[in-house]
Enzyme design. Sequence first.
Site, short mmCIF file in Angstrom:
data_model
loop_
_atom_site.label_atom_id
_atom_site.label_comp_id
_atom_site.label_asym_id
_atom_site.label_seq_id
_atom_site.Cartn_x
_atom_site.Cartn_y
_atom_site.Cartn_z
N GLY A 185 0.81 -1.21 0.00
CA GLY A 185 0.00 0.00 0.00
C GLY A 185 0.84 1.27 0.00
CB THR A 186 3.90 2.24 1.85
OG1 THR A 186 3.33 1.89 3.12
CG2 THR A 186 4.79 3.45 2.00
CD GLN A 215 -6.95 -1.33 7.40
OE1 GLN A 215 -7.61 -2.35 7.62
NE2 GLN A 215 -5.70 -1.21 7.83
CB THR A 252 12.66 -9.96 -11.30
OG1 THR A 252 13.72 -9.75 -12.22
CG2 THR A 252 12.12 -11.37 -11.46
CG ASN A 289 -5.13 3.34 9.19
OD1 ASN A 289 -5.46 4.36 8.58
ND2 ASN A 289 -4.10 3.30 10.00
CB SER A 343 -1.75 -3.58 1.39
OG SER A 343 -0.68 -4.24 2.01
CB ALA A 344 -1.49 -9.16 -0.42
CG HIS A 345 0.20 -6.93 5.05
ND1 HIS A 345 0.27 -6.50 6.35
CD2 HIS A 345 0.46 -5.83 4.30
CE1 HIS A 345 0.56 -5.21 6.38
NE2 HIS A 345 0.68 -4.77 5.14
CB CYS A 353 3.06 5.47 26.38
SG CYS A 353 3.04 6.21 27.98
C1 LIG Z 1 -4.99 2.66 5.30
C2 LIG Z 1 -3.61 2.14 5.06
N1 LIG Z 1 -2.91 2.62 4.02
C3 LIG Z 1 -1.68 2.18 3.74
C4 LIG Z 1 -1.06 1.23 4.53
C5 LIG Z 1 0.31 0.75 4.19
O1 LIG Z 1 0.25 -0.50 3.54
P1 LIG Z 1 1.55 -1.44 3.44
O2 LIG Z 1 1.78 -2.01 4.80
O3 LIG Z 1 1.17 -2.50 2.46
O4 LIG Z 1 2.66 -0.60 2.95
C6 LIG Z 1 -1.75 0.71 5.65
C7 LIG Z 1 -1.11 -0.26 6.54
O5 LIG Z 1 -1.18 -0.17 7.76
C8 LIG Z 1 -3.07 1.18 5.90
O6 LIG Z 1 -3.78 0.72 6.94
#
Ligand SMILES: Cc1ncc(COP(=O)(O)O)c(C=O)c1O
Length: 371
Positions: free
Chosen positions: A69-70, A177, A235, A149, A197-199, A324
Amino acid sequence: MVYFDNAASAPLFPEVISEMHDIMLRYHGNPSAIHSYGREARVIIEEARKTIAQLLQASPAEIVFTSGGTEANNWGIASCVKIYGVKHIITTQAEHPAVLKPISNICQSKEIQLSYLPLDNCGHFDLNYLDDLLQKSPKALVCLMHANNEVGTLLPLKNIAEICQKNKAYFFSDMVQTIGKYPFSFSNVKVGFASASAHKFHGPKGIGFLYINNDNPLDANILGGGQERERRAGTENIYGIVGMAKALVVAHQNMLQSITHITELKEYLKKALSSFDGVSFNGNCDKGGLYTILNVAFPNTVKTAMLVNNLDIAGIAVSGGSACASGSIKPSHVLKAINADTNKISIRFSFSCFNTKKEIDTLVETLNALL
Ligand SMILES: Cc1ncc(COP(=O)(O)O)c(C=O)c1O
């Protein structure tokens, strides 16, 4: 052990593990090679792309694999601004840092106006306000996540997309999400660019994709070989790609049962926590919130200050909405953006189809013992 941090990363579906294992054993050719090993690997990748595209009613060429996702967020936003000469970016302060930081970076270095939409307590904004703003803003890019998120606010993506279309604005949505959590159609909802994002949907880490609508092509993110139609060289992560496609298939097969099951768990916990002294819920106030997330605000006491750590010691994994640091409680940027009570201790509980009612009972018993 109880895992309630699925919004951070969800465990792999067993089907994903066996599919990836099989591919790891059988396919070792470079997908760009012309011999049969390479051609077989290429076929596997393109089948995965087709599967993802079909599930989301997109065309395969609109799905470009990334490391997650990033990367998809950074690429989509920066490239849209560059290619289309964007003059105004409109977003909110509750977006993920992988959206906020690229935007602030771009706006520091270029003459681009930046507007944050005012949010209410639930994380929503006035759609008419967006419409008005866009009418005065030629060449605008709207960056709004589908679901938040931290607090689970679910934005009305279709309405936002229509407003953007009407005003000829580009629309980027971080859908990390929600992809794999709801049925979704890129044919019906006219988003220009979207990240996944797959995870987050029980696939492997380090793989995701950027959806790029055919009408708004972007330039290359990484230069090198001609992979991903010259848009992202390197690749391909064939195991990740196959695992992601399988995860999306399984997620869609079980989607309705999962929605029902997880919603029940969330409501069950919400009800149990409502009887705790001084407990309230952040964002996500309405029924329309993301069903996988419950953000709970506990009164700030000696007992709650270390609650995330104490739950961890008790074998329950959750995520803190307040970090914290050196003795001071730092509320998250999302809680500040929605004007939540930042004196409280906020904890995010996030669920998956693997969680059970018994685990919620364990959590509630543990909280009763700790508080
Ligand atoms: C809303 C949202 N955007 C982007 C990301 C980033 O995704 P990735 O971990 O695949 O880089 C996250 C991950 O926590 C997320 O919750």
